[in-house]
Design an enzyme around this catalytic site. Structure first.
Site, PDB file in Angstrom:
ATOM      1  N   ARG A  31       0.882  -1.344  -0.255  1.00 23.02           N
ATOM      2  CA  ARG A  31       0.063  -0.001   0.065  1.00 23.02           C
ATOM      3  C   ARG A  31       0.967   1.360  -0.038  1.00 23.02           C
ATOM      4  NH1 ARG A  31      -3.547  -2.311   4.875  1.00 23.02           N
ATOM      5  NH2 ARG A  31      -1.816  -3.453   5.145  1.00 23.02           N
ATOM      6  N   LYS A  38       8.722  -0.943   3.037  1.00 20.75           N
ATOM      7  CA  LYS A  38       7.576  -0.083   4.077  1.00 20.75           C
ATOM      8  C   LYS A  38       8.520   0.247   5.246  1.00 20.75           C
ATOM      9  CE  LYS A  38       4.112  -1.862   5.976  1.00 20.75           C
ATOM     10  NZ  LYS A  38       2.797  -2.056   6.339  1.00 20.75           N
ATOM     11  N   ASP A 121       5.852  -1.770  11.696  1.00 23.78           N
ATOM     12  CA  ASP A 121       5.158  -0.766  11.038  1.00 23.78           C
ATOM     13  C   ASP A 121       4.330   0.251  12.124  1.00 23.78           C
ATOM     14  OD1 ASP A 121       3.038  -2.305  11.115  1.00 23.78           O
ATOM     15  OD2 ASP A 121       2.511  -2.017   9.077  1.00 23.78           O
ATOM     16  N   GLY A 158      -7.366  -5.635  13.078  1.00 20.72           N
ATOM     17  CA  GLY A 158      -7.911  -6.812  13.921  1.00 20.72           C
ATOM     18  C   GLY A 158      -8.669  -6.412  14.999  1.00 20.72           C
ATOM     19  N   GLU A 173      -9.560 -10.682  12.117  1.00 23.00           N
ATOM     20  CA  GLU A 173      -9.126  -9.627  10.781  1.00 23.00           C
ATOM     21  C   GLU A 173     -10.309  -9.030  10.658  1.00 23.00           C
ATOM     22  OE1 GLU A 173      -5.811  -8.569  10.350  1.00 23.00           O
ATOM     23  OE2 GLU A 173      -5.750  -9.769  12.390  1.00 23.00           O
ATOM     24  N   TYR A 384      31.533  33.183  -1.462  1.00 21.31           N
ATOM     25  CA  TYR A 384      31.650  31.660  -1.385  1.00 21.31           C
ATOM     26  C   TYR A 384      32.998  31.542  -0.714  1.00 21.31           C
ATOM     27  CZ  TYR A 384      33.114  26.920  -2.009  1.00 21.31           C
ATOM     28  OH  TYR A 384      33.639  25.605  -1.580  1.00 21.31           O
ATOM     29  N   ALA A 398      32.237  42.013   0.612  1.00 24.47           N
ATOM     30  CA  ALA A 398      31.388  41.352  -0.157  1.00 24.47           C
ATOM     31  C   ALA A 398      31.724  40.957  -1.462  1.00 24.47           C
ATOM     32  CB  ALA A 398      30.245  42.590  -0.289  1.00 24.47           C
ATOM     33  N   TYR A 405      39.290  25.485  -6.120  1.00 24.78           N
ATOM     34  CA  TYR A 405      39.304  24.305  -6.843  1.00 24.78           C
ATOM     35  C   TYR A 405      40.074  24.718  -8.260  1.00 24.78           C
ATOM     36  CZ  TYR A 405      37.540  20.018  -8.919  1.00 24.78           C
ATOM     37  OH  TYR A 405      37.358  18.620  -9.392  1.00 24.78           O
TER      38      TYR A 405
HETATM   39  C1  UD1 Z   1      -1.847  -6.432  11.553  1.00 30.33           C
HETATM   40  C2  UD1 Z   1      -2.670  -7.432  12.245  1.00 30.33           C
HETATM   41  C3  UD1 Z   1      -3.959  -7.075  12.926  1.00 30.33           C
HETATM   42  C4  UD1 Z   1      -3.539  -5.492  13.523  1.00 30.33           C
HETATM   43  C5  UD1 Z   1      -2.573  -4.452  12.593  1.00 30.33           C
HETATM   44  C6  UD1 Z   1      -2.023  -3.562  13.486  1.00 30.33           C
HETATM   45  C7  UD1 Z   1      -2.085  -9.934  11.284  1.00 30.33           C
HETATM   46  C8  UD1 Z   1      -2.729 -10.661  10.635  1.00 30.33           C
HETATM   47  N1  UD1 Z   1      -3.010  -8.654  11.529  1.00 30.33           N
HETATM   48  O1  UD1 Z   1      -2.520  -6.204  10.491  1.00 30.33           O
HETATM   49  O2  UD1 Z   1      -4.944  -7.708  13.446  1.00 30.33           O
HETATM   50  O3  UD1 Z   1      -4.702  -4.748  13.697  1.00 30.33           O
HETATM   51  O4  UD1 Z   1      -1.413  -5.274  12.166  1.00 30.33           O
HETATM   52  O5  UD1 Z   1      -1.439  -2.736  12.898  1.00 30.33           O
HETATM   53  O6  UD1 Z   1      -1.167  -9.757  11.878  1.00 30.33           O
HETATM   54  N2  UD1 Z   1       4.907  -9.308   8.024  1.00 30.33           N
HETATM   55  C9  UD1 Z   1       5.893 -10.160   7.762  1.00 30.33           C
HETATM   56  N3  UD1 Z   1       5.932 -11.059   7.086  1.00 30.33           N
HETATM   57  C10 UD1 Z   1       4.533 -11.507   6.551  1.00 30.33           C
HETATM   58  C11 UD1 Z   1       3.551 -10.718   6.579  1.00 30.33           C
HETATM   59  C12 UD1 Z   1       3.612  -9.501   7.509  1.00 30.33           C
HETATM   60  O7  UD1 Z   1       6.999  -9.808   8.356  1.00 30.33           O
HETATM   61  O8  UD1 Z   1       4.622 -12.630   5.705  1.00 30.33           O
HETATM   62  C13 UD1 Z   1       5.066  -8.163   8.784  1.00 30.33           C
HETATM   63  C14 UD1 Z   1       4.839  -6.888   8.304  1.00 30.33           C
HETATM   64  O9  UD1 Z   1       6.185  -6.412   7.650  1.00 30.33           O
HETATM   65  C15 UD1 Z   1       4.183  -5.874   9.301  1.00 30.33           C
HETATM   66  C16 UD1 Z   1       3.574  -6.879  10.415  1.00 30.33           C
HETATM   67  O10 UD1 Z   1       4.015  -8.219  10.064  1.00 30.33           O
HETATM   68  O11 UD1 Z   1       5.180  -5.361  10.104  1.00 30.33           O
HETATM   69  C17 UD1 Z   1       2.071  -7.061  10.054  1.00 30.33           C
HETATM   70  O12 UD1 Z   1       1.798  -7.072   8.672  1.00 30.33           O
HETATM   71  P1  UD1 Z   1       0.686  -6.367   7.818  1.00 30.33           P
HETATM   72  O13 UD1 Z   1       0.388  -6.959   6.632  1.00 30.33           O
HETATM   73  O14 UD1 Z   1       1.018  -4.697   7.865  1.00 30.33           O
HETATM   74  O15 UD1 Z   1      -0.581  -6.517   8.772  1.00 30.33           O
HETATM   75  P2  UD1 Z   1      -1.767  -5.544   8.959  1.00 30.33           P
HETATM   76  O16 UD1 Z   1      -2.821  -5.789   7.960  1.00 30.33           O
HETATM   77  O17 UD1 Z   1      -1.594  -4.201   9.384  1.00 30.33           O
HETATM   78 CA    CA Z   2       0.537  -2.878   9.183  1.00 29.75          CA
END
Ligand code: UD1
Ligand code: CA
Length: 513
Positions: A31, A38, A121, A158, A173, A384, A398, A405
């Site tokens: 997104r 991200k 994030d 979630g 979710e 400069y 001034a 250089y």
């Molecule tokens: C997630 C939560 C949601 C919560 C929200 C809060 C899940 C399923 N859902 O949703 O309940 O309300 O965060 O912000 O967890 N990531 C990985 N590997 C993967 C997928 C994701 O490392 O395969 C990491 C992402 O980089 C991210 C975090 O997990 O930092 C959450 O993933 P993201 O896709 O952002 O989940 P949300 O839809 O925000």
């Molecule tokens: Ca997220």
């Protein structure tokens, strides 16, 4: 939750121990629509990932694992710069947050005890919020504790399902929620504390029967509840802390919140912020009491502004130091030191390696780089100055240029104490101007000037009398000259033969015509 202090972003809450911190940072971040992963998008002076790691750092975990995947090279490189002790673990395919947590735990097979698992994030998380969650987890004797928040708009997040007694039952979710569940405003923050052994077991059995066909970390809760294990859901004191960041609109909104926190803390500590809406200060910056930040000021990176200094309006300082009582007005400075009571601007550009001593002045439309300016020395206008040392009490006239250089290499200029560099001097480096020396305006200085000497290096002036009357007859200039007493008839064509002086003028100049 208390506000972050300038220069730090954690509270004094006593750290509660966790064995490990796991940050989930492998997701695509689709997104964001960005070539940059991200979690590397920045706000308030750190990447999102950097903010999460900074919030978790005071927990003092022995092990920090960061799950990387999408854009992993960039994330790993970033980690080595900002958190070299953190261990990147690769999740080859992004099969969901539950799968990511599992990959992390597989990398530390001997780990036991409570583990903090965090989305990568959530840049507004604070150390205080995390400490409170860890403390609640241990006080409740829970095996899995999720951080939650009541938000006005739960869209996309979630939902926390509780029973009539208020006990957490499941996390659902949005994509998989019923209409009734969607009406719930308590959401999952994406931050959990779980006992390592329990988490390993439950993650191994996570289903993929959901709208995205992924293994959701959120699905770890319900099976534990069914098995009768003690779980908890703890509301964050400030719901803002838990807000995630999935697209650029959210990034801008989170940046604003972070900035407001920093400015609040500064104002509480005695800094005047004239216009918080247009003043941006990184979490890594410090500002002393009674400093004034005028509208349009950005203080970035490791910038330190001492008490009583005035910065702005419309000034950007990156990794700079501004001394007590100094002022920097409408200028752009990077890796520069502005000494106490020194002044800069308006409209100047201080580049890396610029060091202004106490009381020094860089005025308007001046560019400096790699230069030491001594106490009370001045570069007031349109110059400069690069690769130079200037002593104390000297003045650079001034429109002077330090010609540093030659197309191949940079050379230094050394100016002594109490020197007067005349306006429009070209100082062709390497060159030294001794203490107390002067240079005449318009000089091109290629040789060293001894102390106390006056260096003149320019053509001698010659006036060609009556030239305008003869060559520009009838012009306004000729009339003005006539009115001022220039002999001859301003309106009549001059028919006199060429004068000696006009014949001897340099070829190509109008004097020859
Ligand atoms: C997630 C939560 C949601 C919560 C929200 C809060 C899940 C399923 N859902 O949703 O309940 O309300 O965060 O912000 O967890 N990531 C990985 N590997 C993967 C997928 C994701 O490392 O395969 C990491 C992402 O980089 C991210 C975090 O997990 O930092 C959450 O993933 P993201 O896709 O952002 O989940 P949300 O839809 O925000
Ligand atoms: Ca997220």
């Amino acid at each position: 939750m208390s506000q972050p202090q300038p220069g730090t972003d954690h509270t004094d809450a006593p750290p509660a121990a966790v064995a490990a911190v796991v940050v989930l940072a492998a997701g695509q971040g689709t997104r964001m629509r960005s070539a940059t992963p991200k979690v590397l998008h920045a706000l308030g002076g750190r990447s999102m990932l950097g903010h999460v790691l900074a919030a978790a750092a005071p927990l003092g975990a022995g092990t920090t694992v960061v799950v990387v995947g999408a854009g992993r090279e960039a994330v790993v490189e970033h980690l080595s710069a900002v958190a070299p002790a953190a261990r990147p673990v690769v999740q080859e395919e992004q099969r969901g947050s539950g799968h990511a947590a599992q990959v992390a735990l597989d990398a530390v097979p001997d780990l036991e005890g409570p583990v903090l698992v965090c989305n990568g994030d959530s840049p507004l998380l604070t150390a205080g919020t995390l400490a409170a969650l860890v403390a609640a987890h241990s006080e409740a004797g829970s095996v899995f504790t999720v951080l939650t928040a009541e938000v006005d708009d739960p869209t996309g997040l979630g939902r926390i399902i509780r029973d009539e007694a208020g006990r957490p039952r499941a996390i659902v979710e949005e994509r998989d929620a019923t209409d009734e569940q969607r009406a719930i405003r308590e959401v999952n923050a994406g931050v959990y504390v779980a006992n390592a052994g329990t988490l390993r077991r439950v993650l191994a059995g996570l289903p993929t029967e959901n709208a995205q066909g992924e293994q959701y970390l959120t699905d770890a809760l319900a099976p534990l509840v069914h098995g009768g294990a003690p779980v908890a859901a703890v509301r964050a004191e400030d719901p803002v802390d838990v807000l995630g960041c999935n697209d650029r609109r959210e990034l801008a909104a989170r940046r604003r919140v972070l900035n407001d926190r920093v400015l609040d803390a500064l104002m509480v500590a005695g800094v005047t912020v004239v216009d918080p809406a247009t003043t941006w200060v990184d979490v890594t910056v410090t500002v002393g009491a009674d400093a004034v930040l005028q509208p349009g000021t950005q203080l970035l990176g490791t910038t330190r502004v001492a008490g009583g200094a005035v910065v702005g309006p419309d000034t950007t300082l990156t990794d700079c130091e501004v001394g007590e009582g100094a002022s920097v007005v409408r200028s752009h400075c990077s890796r520069a030191v502005v000494g106490p009571a020194a002044t800069v601007g308006p409209f100047s550009y201080l580049r890396p390696g610029t060091r202004l001593a106490r009381g020094a002045k860089v005025g308007g439309f001046v560019e400096t780089k790699n230069v030491e300016v001594g106490e009370d020395s001045k570069i007031p206008h349109l110059s400069y100055v690069g690769d130079a040392t200037i002593g104390t009490g000297s003045n650079v006239g001034a429109a002077t240029v330090f010609v540093n250089y030659d197309g191949v290499a940079k050379h230094r200029t050394t100016i002594g104490d109490h020197v007067r560099i005349g306006s429009d001097t070209m100082l062709v480096a390497p060159v030294t101007v001794g203490d107390g020396a002067y240079t005449a305006a318009g000089s091109v200085i290629t040789d060293d000037v001894p102390p106390g000497a006056m260096a003149v290096a320019r053509a001698k002036q010659r006036n060609v009398a009556g030239w305008v009357r003869r060559r520009r007859p009838g012009s306004a200039a000729a009339q003005a000259a006539a009115a001022a007493g220039d002999a001859g008839t301003a309106n009549a064509a001059d028919t006199r033969p060429r004068t000696d002086e006009s014949r001897s003028a340099a070829p190509g100049t109008d004097l020859d015509q």
